[in-house]
Write a protein that holds these residues in place. Structure first.
Motif, short mmCIF file in Angstrom:
data_model
loop_
_atom_site.label_atom_id
_atom_site.label_comp_id
_atom_site.label_asym_id
_atom_site.label_seq_id
_atom_site.Cartn_x
_atom_site.Cartn_y
_atom_site.Cartn_z
N LEU A 1 -3.77 14.53 -6.24
CA LEU A 1 -3.11 14.65 -7.55
C LEU A 1 -3.52 15.91 -8.30
CD1 LEU A 1 -3.41 10.93 -8.71
CD2 LEU A 1 -1.38 12.10 -7.84
N GLU B 1 1.34 8.55 -16.14
CA GLU B 1 2.57 8.56 -15.35
C GLU B 1 3.44 7.37 -15.72
OE1 GLU B 1 5.24 10.22 -12.73
OE2 GLU B 1 3.35 11.07 -13.39
N ALA C 1 -4.74 8.99 -15.27
CA ALA C 1 -3.63 9.76 -14.70
C ALA C 1 -2.44 8.85 -14.40
CB ALA C 1 -4.07 10.49 -13.43
N LEU C 2 -2.69 7.71 -13.80
CA LEU C 2 -1.60 6.80 -13.46
C LEU C 2 -1.01 6.15 -14.71
CD1 LEU C 2 -2.99 5.18 -10.19
CD2 LEU C 2 -1.33 7.03 -10.43
N GLN D 1 5.10 7.92 -19.01
CA GLN D 1 6.19 8.88 -18.89
C GLN D 1 7.42 8.21 -18.28
OE1 GLN D 1 5.28 12.33 -16.56
NE2 GLN D 1 7.13 13.39 -17.17
N VAL D 2 7.22 7.38 -17.27
CA VAL D 2 8.34 6.68 -16.65
C VAL D 2 9.01 5.76 -17.67
CG1 VAL D 2 8.94 4.89 -14.95
CG2 VAL D 2 7.49 6.80 -14.28
#
Length: 170
Positions: free
Chosen positions: A14, A50, A46-47, A53-54
């Motif tokens: 990543l 993500e 980090a996840l 954001q999704v």
């Protein structure tokens, strides 16, 4: 269980270098459990970013949120109560960071109320896992105190704002 090497490999894929984010000697943490926890925290951050954001860009945010919740339920190794407690602690830490950065009223008061609610949530989840704990009585009282203080902070702020906006001009 995920090893430190596996965590480092995933972070490398990543393009996340833990040393760039956190100086190893500056944390004061020692040992493999601390390093593993730090690496998992970086990956979780980090996840989580993500996922946010999704959810923010999805045209069907409700469907995406339900899919994410279903995937979390499918993990056979996950203990939902423990996970919720960890999430409450992370939420409390994030609220503290936001409160430290914020100087605009009433954000510090409202963030303090949210932090107290997160503390109460963490305590209540711990009690639900082990209600017969020898220290259960004091933990119940602490949770109720945190919830009461959160309520009073929010209520006082609401009353102050309401009176300020509806008071006649001199």
């Amino acid at each position: 269980m995920v090893t430190i090497a596996q965590l480092r490999a995933v972070l490398a894929i990543l393009h996340i270098d833990p040393v760039e984010i956190v100086e190893p000697d500056s944390t004061g943490l020692r040992g493999p459990d601390s390093e593993r926890s730090l690496l998992v925290g970086l990956l979780y951050h980090a996840l989580g970013g993500e996922m946010r954001q999704v959810l923010a860009t999805a045209t069907t945010a409700d469907e995406v949120a339900r899919a994410a919740a279903m995937s979390a339920r499918q993990a056979p190794y996950a203990n939902a109560c423990v996970q919720a407690g960890v999430d409450a602690r992370r939420l409390r830490d994030r609220i503290e960071a936001l409160a430290a950065e914020t100087t605009v009223d009433p954000a510090p008061i409202l963030l303090d109320a949210a932090a107290r609610s997160a503390d109460a949530t963490e305590t209540l989840l711990a009690l639900s896992r082990n209600p017969g704990d020898g220290d259960a009585e004091s933990r119940w009282r602490q949770a109720l105190d945190d919830l009461g203080q959160a309520y009073h902070l929010i209520n006082d702020e609401y009353v102050e704002r309401t009176n300020a906006t509806t008071a006649p001009l001199p």
